[in-house]
Design a protein around this motif. Structure first.
Motif, short mmCIF file in Angstrom:
data_model
loop_
_atom_site.label_atom_id
_atom_site.label_comp_id
_atom_site.label_asym_id
_atom_site.label_seq_id
_atom_site.Cartn_x
_atom_site.Cartn_y
_atom_site.Cartn_z
N SER A 4 34.63 48.57 50.66
CA SER A 4 35.92 49.09 50.18
C SER A 4 36.66 48.05 49.35
N LEU A 5 36.68 46.81 49.82
CA LEU A 5 37.36 45.76 49.07
C LEU A 5 36.60 45.41 47.78
N LYS A 6 35.29 45.59 47.79
CA LYS A 6 34.53 45.39 46.55
C LYS A 6 34.92 46.43 45.50
N ILE A 7 35.23 47.63 45.94
CA ILE A 7 35.70 48.68 45.01
C ILE A 7 37.02 48.24 44.38
N VAL A 8 37.92 47.71 45.19
CA VAL A 8 39.21 47.20 44.67
C VAL A 8 38.95 46.05 43.71
N LEU A 9 38.03 45.17 44.06
CA LEU A 9 37.70 44.03 43.20
C LEU A 9 37.14 44.50 41.87
N ALA A 10 36.31 45.53 41.89
CA ALA A 10 35.77 46.07 40.64
C ALA A 10 36.88 46.65 39.77
N LEU A 12 40.01 45.69 39.79
CA LEU A 12 40.74 44.53 39.26
C LEU A 12 39.98 43.87 38.12
N SER A 13 38.68 43.82 38.24
CA SER A 13 37.85 43.25 37.17
C SER A 13 38.00 44.04 35.88
N ASN A 14 38.01 45.36 36.00
CA ASN A 14 38.20 46.20 34.82
C ASN A 14 39.59 46.00 34.22
N GLN A 15 40.60 45.85 35.08
CA GLN A 15 41.95 45.59 34.59
C GLN A 15 42.00 44.25 33.87
N LEU A 16 41.29 43.27 34.40
CA LEU A 16 41.25 41.95 33.77
C LEU A 16 40.59 42.03 32.40
N ASP A 17 39.49 42.74 32.31
CA ASP A 17 38.81 42.92 31.02
C ASP A 17 39.75 43.56 29.99
N ALA A 18 40.49 44.58 30.41
CA ALA A 18 41.41 45.26 29.51
C ALA A 18 42.53 44.33 29.06
N ALA A 19 43.05 43.53 29.97
CA ALA A 19 44.13 42.60 29.63
C ALA A 19 43.64 41.54 28.65
N VAL A 20 42.45 41.02 28.88
CA VAL A 20 41.90 39.99 27.98
C VAL A 20 41.71 40.58 26.59
N ALA A 21 41.28 41.82 26.51
CA ALA A 21 41.08 42.45 25.20
C ALA A 21 42.38 42.61 24.43
N GLU A 22 43.52 42.62 25.12
CA GLU A 22 44.81 42.81 24.46
C GLU A 22 45.49 41.50 24.07
N ARG A 42 41.55 36.71 43.57
CA ARG A 42 41.32 35.58 44.49
C ARG A 42 41.66 35.98 45.92
N LEU A 43 42.77 36.68 46.10
CA LEU A 43 43.18 37.11 47.44
C LEU A 43 42.21 38.13 48.03
N VAL A 44 41.78 39.09 47.22
CA VAL A 44 40.82 40.10 47.71
C VAL A 44 39.49 39.44 48.04
N MET A 45 39.03 38.52 47.19
CA MET A 45 37.76 37.83 47.48
C MET A 45 37.88 37.00 48.76
N GLY A 46 39.03 36.40 48.99
CA GLY A 46 39.25 35.65 50.23
C GLY A 46 39.12 36.55 51.45
N ALA A 47 39.64 37.75 51.36
CA ALA A 47 39.51 38.71 52.47
C ALA A 47 38.05 39.11 52.67
N ILE A 48 37.34 39.30 51.58
CA ILE A 48 35.91 39.64 51.69
C ILE A 48 35.15 38.52 52.39
N VAL A 49 35.44 37.28 52.04
CA VAL A 49 34.78 36.13 52.69
C VAL A 49 35.10 36.12 54.18
N THR A 101 47.57 47.16 43.25
CA THR A 101 46.51 46.65 44.12
C THR A 101 46.76 47.06 45.57
N ILE A 102 48.01 46.99 46.01
CA ILE A 102 48.35 47.44 47.36
C ILE A 102 47.95 48.90 47.53
N ALA A 103 48.30 49.73 46.56
CA ALA A 103 47.96 51.15 46.63
C ALA A 103 46.45 51.37 46.67
N GLN A 104 45.71 50.60 45.88
CA GLN A 104 44.26 50.74 45.86
C GLN A 104 43.66 50.37 47.22
#
Length: 118
Positions: A4-10, A12-22, A42-49, A101-104
């Motif tokens: 479930s947290l990997k889904i949130v991380l994915a 966030l990754s897509n949001q990061l890609d979109a922000a970098v493109a802008e 970073r926070l979500v990955m910490g929870a996954i760990v 992110t909280i909502a996700q």
């Protein structure tokens, strides 16, 4: 819960890609979004760990998820306060990313467990 947290991380990754493109010379908003999204990842990955190191007991998983959400909610409160200051535009962008992110996380946790985490 890790899945479930990997889904949130994915997401966030897509949001990061979109922000970098802008990113451009004349617009600071994408840079604020990149910085905020990176911190959220970073926070979500910490929870996954923590979940991977744990014993995969429901009560332990719930505690880790509640701690993550408590951290995110505190960030959101801080960002709301900052919206009244000089950096209101940046704080608003940060708040939107954090609230999303909280909502996700709440959505994937509810889907997985059948009940919400608060």
């Amino acid at each position: 819960m890790i899945h479930s947290l990997k889904i949130v991380l994915a997401a966030l990754s897509n949001q990061l890609d979109a922000a970098v493109a802008e990113v451009s010379e004349n617009n600071i908003a994408p840079l604020v979004t990149v910085r905020q999204t990176t911190e959220l990842m970073r926070l979500v990955m910490g929870a996954i760990v923590q979940l991977r190191r744990g014993s995969d007991r429901p009560d332990e998983n719930r505690r880790i998820l509640e701690n993550l959400l408590a951290t995110l909610r505190q960030m959101a409160r801080d960002e709301k306060v900052a919206m009244d200051g000089r950096n209101a535009a940046a704080a608003l962008l940060q708040y939107r990313a954090t609230a999303s992110t909280i909502a996700q996380i709440e959505a994937v946790a509810a889907a997985r467990t059948g009940s919400g985490v608060r």
